[in-house]
Scaffold this motif. Sequence first.
Motif: not given
Length: 174
Positions: A128, A142, A157-158, A161-162, A164-165
């Motif tokens: 990540k 990306h 992307e996953k 995104y994870s 950032l979350k």
Amino acid sequence: MKNAKPLFENTYEKTVFSKLHERYAKDLHDFIYYKFGEQYNPKDKVQEAFMRLWENCKKISPEKAKSYLFSVANNTTLNTIKHRKVVLKYESNASKNNSNIQDPQFLLEEKEYLNKYQKALSNLTEEKRVAFMLNRVEGKKHKEIAELLGISRKAVEKRIYSALKQLRRDIDGI
């Protein structure tokens, strides 16, 4: 302007230009002075308007000279006002930014935020963190990250995104 006679048949016909200057210079000065005030240098605007008339003398008939002069002087003054507004806005933004830099409270909060951010980054998994840093710090797209890491674009992307979350969760106030 098909039948419009040029202001000067040749550019050295100064008598016509002098007469126009005598006729309109004072009125033009007064117009700028009364409309905008002394701070916008009405004398300079008059001079600039007559210079532009001289430069474009072959395109402007004597009948159109007055409106041309007033339009040029007015527009030049308006441009000066717009420029001053931009400068003032920039200066006020710069002073706001500088005041934050000097403020001890701001410096302390900035240091605390940086510590939280670094700790949150270290809590991310390597996959990540790498994807996130390549995207956000190095500005890679990306597709480029997928090629670099040898994974699919969806996987990149996953991961981003994870990341950032998780960062939002770990750092309060973002």
